[in-house]
Design a protein around this motif. Structure first.
Motif, PDB file in Angstrom:
ATOM      1  N   UNK A  55       0.824  -1.199   0.000  1.00  0.00           N
ATOM      2  CA  UNK A  55       0.000   0.000   0.000  1.00  0.00           C
ATOM      3  C   UNK A  55       0.864   1.256   0.000  1.00  0.00           C
ATOM      4  N   UNK A  56       2.009   1.196   0.653  1.00  0.00           N
ATOM      5  CA  UNK A  56       2.930   2.322   0.654  1.00  0.00           C
ATOM      6  C   UNK A  56       3.437   2.597  -0.766  1.00  0.00           C
ATOM      7  N   UNK A  57       3.775   1.547  -1.482  1.00  0.00           N
ATOM      8  CA  UNK A  57       4.347   1.738  -2.820  1.00  0.00           C
ATOM      9  C   UNK A  57       3.318   2.259  -3.814  1.00  0.00           C
ATOM     10  N   UNK A  58       2.089   1.769  -3.738  1.00  0.00           N
ATOM     11  CA  UNK A  58       1.126   2.088  -4.780  1.00  0.00           C
ATOM     12  C   UNK A  58       0.134   3.193  -4.418  1.00  0.00           C
ATOM     13  N   UNK A  59      -0.138   3.431  -3.146  1.00  0.00           N
ATOM     14  CA  UNK A  59      -1.225   4.349  -2.800  1.00  0.00           C
ATOM     15  C   UNK A  59      -0.832   5.516  -1.905  1.00  0.00           C
ATOM     16  N   UNK A  60       0.276   5.452  -1.217  1.00  0.00           N
ATOM     17  CA  UNK A  60       0.591   6.480  -0.220  1.00  0.00           C
ATOM     18  C   UNK A  60       1.216   7.715  -0.869  1.00  0.00           C
ATOM     19  N   UNK A  61       0.773   8.893  -0.443  1.00  0.00           N
ATOM     20  CA  UNK A  61       1.410  10.103  -0.959  1.00  0.00           C
ATOM     21  C   UNK A  61       2.810  10.321  -0.357  1.00  0.00           C
ATOM     22  N   UNK A  62       3.007   9.875   0.874  1.00  0.00           N
ATOM     23  CA  UNK A  62       4.302   9.999   1.535  1.00  0.00           C
ATOM     24  C   UNK A  62       4.913   8.603   1.640  1.00  0.00           C
ATOM     25  N   UNK A  63       6.012   8.329   0.943  1.00  0.00           N
ATOM     26  CA  UNK A  63       6.531   6.967   0.906  1.00  0.00           C
ATOM     27  C   UNK A  63       7.147   6.471   2.208  1.00  0.00           C
ATOM     28  N   UNK A  64       7.366   7.329   3.165  1.00  0.00           N
ATOM     29  CA  UNK A  64       8.018   6.872   4.395  1.00  0.00           C
ATOM     30  C   UNK A  64       7.035   6.291   5.413  1.00  0.00           C
ATOM     31  N   UNK A  65       5.757   6.512   5.260  1.00  0.00           N
ATOM     32  CA  UNK A  65       4.771   6.056   6.237  1.00  0.00           C
ATOM     33  C   UNK A  65       4.734   4.525   6.318  1.00  0.00           C
ATOM     34  N   UNK A  66       4.608   3.846   5.206  1.00  0.00           N
ATOM     35  CA  UNK A  66       4.563   2.389   5.211  1.00  0.00           C
ATOM     36  C   UNK A  66       5.859   1.772   5.684  1.00  0.00           C
ATOM     37  N   UNK A  67       6.979   2.431   5.375  1.00  0.00           N
ATOM     38  CA  UNK A  67       8.271   1.911   5.817  1.00  0.00           C
ATOM     39  C   UNK A  67       8.412   2.023   7.331  1.00  0.00           C
ATOM     40  N   UNK A  68       7.905   3.085   7.915  1.00  0.00           N
ATOM     41  CA  UNK A  68       7.950   3.237   9.372  1.00  0.00           C
ATOM     42  C   UNK A  68       7.090   2.176  10.044  1.00  0.00           C
ATOM     43  N   UNK A  69       5.891   1.942   9.505  1.00  0.00           N
ATOM     44  CA  UNK A  69       5.035   0.895  10.064  1.00  0.00           C
ATOM     45  C   UNK A  69       5.696  -0.471   9.965  1.00  0.00           C
ATOM     46  N   UNK A  70       6.347  -0.739   8.837  1.00  0.00           N
ATOM     47  CA  UNK A  70       7.028  -2.019   8.666  1.00  0.00           C
ATOM     48  C   UNK A  70       8.184  -2.168   9.641  1.00  0.00           C
ATOM     49  N   UNK A  71       8.916  -1.109   9.900  1.00  0.00           N
ATOM     50  CA  UNK A  71       9.991  -1.170  10.899  1.00  0.00           C
ATOM     51  C   UNK A  71       9.445  -1.461  12.289  1.00  0.00           C
ATOM     52  N   UNK A  72       8.304  -0.870  12.637  1.00  0.00           N
ATOM     53  CA  UNK A  72       7.678  -1.170  13.924  1.00  0.00           C
ATOM     54  C   UNK A  72       7.258  -2.633  13.994  1.00  0.00           C
ATOM     55  N   UNK A  73       6.705  -3.163  12.910  1.00  0.00           N
ATOM     56  CA  UNK A  73       6.301  -4.564  12.901  1.00  0.00           C
ATOM     57  C   UNK A  73       7.516  -5.465  13.051  1.00  0.00           C
ATOM     58  N   UNK A  74       8.619  -5.121  12.398  1.00  0.00           N
ATOM     59  CA  UNK A  74       9.839  -5.927  12.533  1.00  0.00           C
ATOM     60  C   UNK A  74      10.366  -5.890  13.961  1.00  0.00           C
ATOM     61  N   UNK A  75      10.292  -4.730  14.609  1.00  0.00           N
ATOM     62  CA  UNK A  75      10.743  -4.633  16.000  1.00  0.00           C
ATOM     63  C   UNK A  75       9.851  -5.454  16.921  1.00  0.00           C
ATOM     64  N   UNK A  76       8.554  -5.399  16.692  1.00  0.00           N
ATOM     65  CA  UNK A  76       7.622  -6.188  17.505  1.00  0.00           C
ATOM     66  C   UNK A  76       7.857  -7.680  17.278  1.00  0.00           C
ATOM     67  N   UNK A  77       8.110  -8.083  16.040  1.00  0.00           N
ATOM     68  CA  UNK A  77       8.360  -9.495  15.743  1.00  0.00           C
ATOM     69  C   UNK A  77       9.639  -9.975  16.415  1.00  0.00           C
ATOM     70  N   UNK A  78      10.669  -9.145  16.428  1.00  0.00           N
ATOM     71  CA  UNK A  78      11.920  -9.537  17.086  1.00  0.00           C
ATOM     72  C   UNK A  78      11.731  -9.658  18.594  1.00  0.00           C
ATOM     73  N   UNK A  79      11.016  -8.715  19.184  1.00  0.00           N
ATOM     74  CA  UNK A  79      10.759  -8.778  20.625  1.00  0.00           C
ATOM     75  C   UNK A  79       9.888  -9.988  20.963  1.00  0.00           C
ATOM     76  N   UNK A  80       8.888 -10.252  20.135  1.00  0.00           N
ATOM     77  CA  UNK A  80       8.016 -11.412  20.367  1.00  0.00           C
ATOM     78  C   UNK A  80       8.811 -12.709  20.285  1.00  0.00           C
TER      79      UNK A  80
END
Length: 108
Positions: A55-80
């Motif tokens: 969705x970040x690549x195809x629909x977002x006006x600001x490309x950094x939003x989806x990348x920030x969310x993905x980084x948070x998900x990666x951090x949560x996955x590592x902690x989990x």
């Protein structure tokens, strides 16, 4: 040329995310060990990351939003993963098994 068009459409990435999510849910239901369930939950988090990036690549006006969310998900996955592995090790030390069916006496 057709192969390049498959990589440039949102539906391809959403289908991949749905496949990962389905594998994760199936794994949570089928697996009897805690480690199998942990790997399945990682599939679910990978599916969420894939959808955010698509969705970040195809629909977002600001490309950094989806990348920030993905980084948070990666951090949560590592902690989990770290917390779950430590719990699995502690349970194995006490009960000498990681089979979910054998851990019934953990309930209240």
């Amino acid at each position: 040329m057709l192969v390049l068009n498959l990589y440039n459409c949102l539906q391809t990435y959403l289908a991949l995310g749905a496949l990962l999510f389905g594998l994760g849910v199936y794994g949570l239901v089928v697996h009897r060990t805690v480690i199998g369930m942990l790997i399945s939950s990682e599939f679910i988090l990978a599916a969420a990351s894939t959808n955010f990036m698509a969705f970040n690549r195809f629909l977002a006006p600001d490309p950094s939003i989806g990348q920030v969310f993905t980084l948070f998900i990666m951090a949560i996955a590592a902690a989990e993963a770290a917390i779950a592995i430590s719990i699995v090790i502690a349970v194995y030390r006490n009960y000498k098994t990681i089979d979910v069916e054998d851990l019934g006496d953990l309930q209240g």
